[in-house]
Design an enzyme around this catalytic site. Structure first.
Site, mmCIF file in Angstrom:
data_model
loop_
_atom_site.group_PDB
_atom_site.id
_atom_site.type_symbol
_atom_site.label_atom_id
_atom_site.label_comp_id
_atom_site.label_asym_id
_atom_site.label_seq_id
_atom_site.Cartn_x
_atom_site.Cartn_y
_atom_site.Cartn_z
ATOM 1 N NE ARG A 444 -4.304 1.526 1.970
ATOM 2 C CZ ARG A 444 -4.990 2.233 2.837
ATOM 3 N NH1 ARG A 444 -4.529 2.458 4.029
ATOM 4 N NH2 ARG A 444 -6.167 2.715 2.535
ATOM 5 C CG ASP A 479 -5.691 0.683 9.680
ATOM 6 O OD1 ASP A 479 -5.563 -0.545 9.660
ATOM 7 O OD2 ASP A 479 -6.322 1.317 8.801
ATOM 8 C CG ASP A 549 -10.876 -2.869 5.600
ATOM 9 O OD1 ASP A 549 -11.102 -2.435 6.735
ATOM 10 O OD2 ASP A 549 -9.824 -2.624 4.975
#
Ligand code: DGJ
Length: 757
Positions: A444, A479, A549
């Protein structure tokens, strides 16, 4: 509860009203032999008769003794290479390169309660009477080292926890190549292996398979417990169901690389092993140092998988979760992630928060994108300074405005990460985990900070502290969105690189501890791209975790069903989101979305300024309803009734401890025409209590609800003509049933007893 020691035959029996665990010291080799683990049996002066020995062609420890092969002795913490060829619990390489160990019994001690584990999360006791701990000290005289095996038995529940500690008492360093938390040899292999597997957006799916000869394992080598496998496994008998039969659960209180496995040998003995993944692990233990393994929490249930889960739920919500939030109702939150993603400013945030407040929502959480130049996922992690274009008065100003609305404010961080365009990276390019001379892979668009280094953790603490100390923050979503690659720390010697992943997770725990100590009122929710670190280690610091998610109600049936195998409802982050759903594109009724999310921490993740008036009325009703029921959901006993992995109908329920109230969720994935008759059999109720079934006006005894069930047919007697006008529920429908104890208006006629036939 008791720990009885037979000094003469050197046997140890840990037991309470539910479970027994027995082992002994072998006469000649002074190693530990496992004798029994399972349903409680009465204590006897000796359990020698449980020793099993056969003469088999093998290698033996003692000359002339053909029954001294460790391969045929059930053990407590086995080693490899001295007659046992199965997978060991530990392995050490010493200064001459030998990997042979021989830890022999030296002494034992019994402690009231349960000692904490140094720098590691663990279950705890609040009073000495809650548990007893047996510590067995073993010594390897060649290594001049000790091994302490700890066993804690709880007084009222069927829990035994285990851990191991190695102490280098010699004057030479050695290497731990493997240090598992627990190992148990079961005498037979008539079991199925239950575990939770998944991937991003489909976490914790239940997998059940028959044990077969050889090794079957689950693991993570990703630096986090991971989406792929949860650090949990269970052995159940093939005929064990959700409600009856034997199960042995093993849950690791750890958030890093782990291995869990069952090895069935050729004689049908099943060895279960759980602990830090030995793959890529190597720890140098210097003289005077000790190494503590994480804890393995073992639950025995004679009442099926539900029995096991309820024991974990009760234990983890009361003796793993800590702090101010342990016993408090959790706020209904709204998170802006799916509402705005990165595109928001203060005005937009305040509009959503205001609308949410009017709908009964209590906490506003600002997710990713509030700092530096973070407008998408390519930049800024590590620069934890508010973006003044989006938030002119910073987090301080925004949090004050949210509080002025009468809501609490929560904030997102991803503390372990850094992007290359940041001040943090410019100042400390060597702080990322990467192997010198090699390419550093990204995930990411981000890199992992080397949390094995104290100064890195301290620096991140100071950055977070700067934001927290000046703002009104009641909640943090922590997170973590990528796994470790090229694991290497430039701060460690070459021969210590096998320590990086464990040291990393110890650093994560240290930052949590620092934040919790300074900000005890903050509610933490852990998250790792959804549920990649939904594990007991995290729950010690963060009482709730974002389960996935994937916010689609139908997908969530599987995710939450699986998660509930081990984790209590008030730890399972679950939100109502917009339709069509952002992960799968499915459109489900708002009632069903809430009916699934109620069985968790409950919140919203959509732009409430965009919902219509009818939906607003429904959201208002949902928040009011949840506030009324959240104590039941937090403290009640949860039962899984119908599995989403097996049928089109799914159901679960929660019953208050005193059995006066229950809430049942029933979900039908696809609508069926002209379908069969359905009855929903409940469980966990008091058979003699009369219950009022809200919505129908009818009353039913517990025995009827558990044996006949709720009759789900609509009963068209005398109104058959209405049948064609009825409103059809469509796909993804659901119902919530509420039961409340009703006054027993009149005594029912006693049943006539039948005598004989
Ligand atoms: C992954 C999380 O699971 C989401 O809920 C959200 O916080 C995003 N990260 C933000 O980047």
């Amino acid at each position: 509860m008791a720990i009885k020691v037979n000094e003469e035959s050197r046997e140890f029996h840990l037991f309470n009203g539910k479970v027994s665990y027995i082992f002994r010291v072998l006469e000649k080799s002074s190693q530990l032999e496992h004798l029994y683990y399972g349903k409680k049996i009465r204590h006897r002066k000796s359990f020698r008769h449980l020793i099993e020995r056969e003469v088999r062609p093998s290698c033996n420890l003692f000359e002339g003794d053909h029954t001294s092969s460790l391969e045929h002795i059930k053990q407590e913490y086995p080693s490899f290479g001295t007659t046992d060829y199965r997978y060991p619990a530990h392995m050490i390489t010493d200064k001459i390169g030998s990997r042979i160990t021989d830890f022999q019994f030296e002494s034992y001690k019994i402690l009231e309660g349960k000692p904490l584990l140094e720098n590691l999360p663990a279950i705890y006791t609040e009073a000495g009477s809650e548990a007893d701990t047996l510590e067995i000290t073993l010594v390897d005289s060649v290594l001049n080292s000790k091994l302490i095996l700890s066993y804690t038995i709880f007084s009222t529940c069927s829990v035994i926890s285990r851990n191991a500690r190695f102490i280098n008492a010699g004057d030479e360093a050695f290497y731990l190549n493997q240090a598992m938390s627990a190992s148990i040899d079961f005498p037979d292999d008539n079991y199925e292996l239950v575990h939770l597997h998944g991937a991003w957006a489909r976490e914790n799916h239940v997998e059940i398979r028959r044990l077969s000869k050889g090794i079957q394992s689950i693991q993570s080598a990703r630096g986090a417990s991971s989406h792929a496998h949860n650090p949990f496994l269970a052995l159940k008998r093939p005929d064990t169901t959700e409600h009856s039969g034997e199960v042995y659960g093993f849950s690791l209180v750890y958030s890093g690389n782990f291995l869990g496995q069952a090895e069935v040998d050729t004689y049908g003995v099943t060895r279960v092993t759980l602990g830090i993944n030995p793959f890529q692990f190597k720890w140098r233990l210097n003289p005077g140092e000790s190494f503590q393994t994480p804890e393995c929490v073992m639950v025995y249930s004679g009442d099926g998988l539900n029995g096991m889960s309820q024991t974990y739920h009760q234990l983890y919500r009361s003796r793993l979760v800590r702090g101010e939030w342990r016993d408090q109702p959790r706020p209904i939150l709204i998170n802006n992630w799916e509402a705005t993603y990165f595109s928001f400013n203060e005005e937009k945030v305040l509009t959503i928060a205001k609308a949410a407040k009017d709908l009964g929502i209590e906490l506003f959480v600002l997710d990713d994108g509030w700092f530096a130049e973070r407008h998408d996922d390519t930049s800024s992690l590590g620069d934890w300074f508010p973006n003044k274009e989006k938030l002119p008065q910073g987090i301080k100003g925004l949090s004050e405005k949210i509080e002025a609305l009468g809501m609490k404010f929560g904030l997102w961080f991803e503390p372990e990460m850094v992007c290359k365009d940041t001040k943090l990276f410019a100042e400390h390019p060597d702080w990322i985990i990467s192997t010198p001379g090699r390419k550093a892979s990204h995930g990411r668009n981000q890199f992992i900070l080397d949390f094995s280094r104290e100064e890195v953790v301290d620096h991140i603490f100071s950055l977070m502290d700067a934001v927290l100390s000046e703002s009104k923050i009641s909640y943090i979503k922590w997170d973590m969105n990528r796994y470790i690659t090229e694991a290497y720390s430039t701060a460690l010697d070459p021969d210590r690189q096998g320590e990086v992943c464990h040291r990393y997770i110890l650093g994560v725990y240290r930052l949590y501890e620092q934040l919790i100590n300074k900000y005890p009122h903050i509610l933490f929710e852990s998250c790792a791209g959804g549920g990649a670190r939904f594990d007991p280690g995290m729950l010690y610091y963060a009482p709730q975790a974002w389960a996935s998610d994937n916010t689609d109600a139908i997908e969530r049936l599987k995710i939450q069903y699986g998660t509930s195998m081990v984790y209590p409802l008030n730890s399972i982050g679950s939100h109502v989101s917009a339709v069509p759903n952002h992960q799968v594109g499915r459109t489900t009724p708002i009632e069903s979305r809430a009916n699934v999310a109620f069985f968790g921490t409950f919140g919203y993740e959509l732009d409430v300024t965009k919902i219509n008036d009818e939906e607003k009325v429904k959201v208002n009703q949902q928040t009011a309803f949840f506030k009324e029921k959240r104590e039941l959901i937090r403290n009640g006993d949860f039962y899984r009734l119908l599995s989403p992995f097996e049928s089109n109908e799914v159901s679960w329920m929660v019953v208050s401890k005193d059995k006066t109230e229950a809430m049942i969720g029933y979900y039908k994935v696809l609508a069926k025409p002209n379908d069969k008759y359905y009855r929903l059999k409940l469980t966990g109720l008091d058979p003699d209590k009369l219950y009022f079934l809200e919505g129908t006006g009818s009353t039913h005894y517990g025995d009827e609800l558990m044996n006949v069930g709720i009759v789900l047919a609509e009963d068209f007697t005398d109104r058959a003509s209405e049948y064609w006008q009825r409103e059809k529920p469509g796909d993804f429908s659901s119902k919530l049933f509420i039961l409340k104890e009703a006054a027993q208006e009149k005594k029912e006629e006693p049943h006539e007893e039948l005598h004989g036939i």
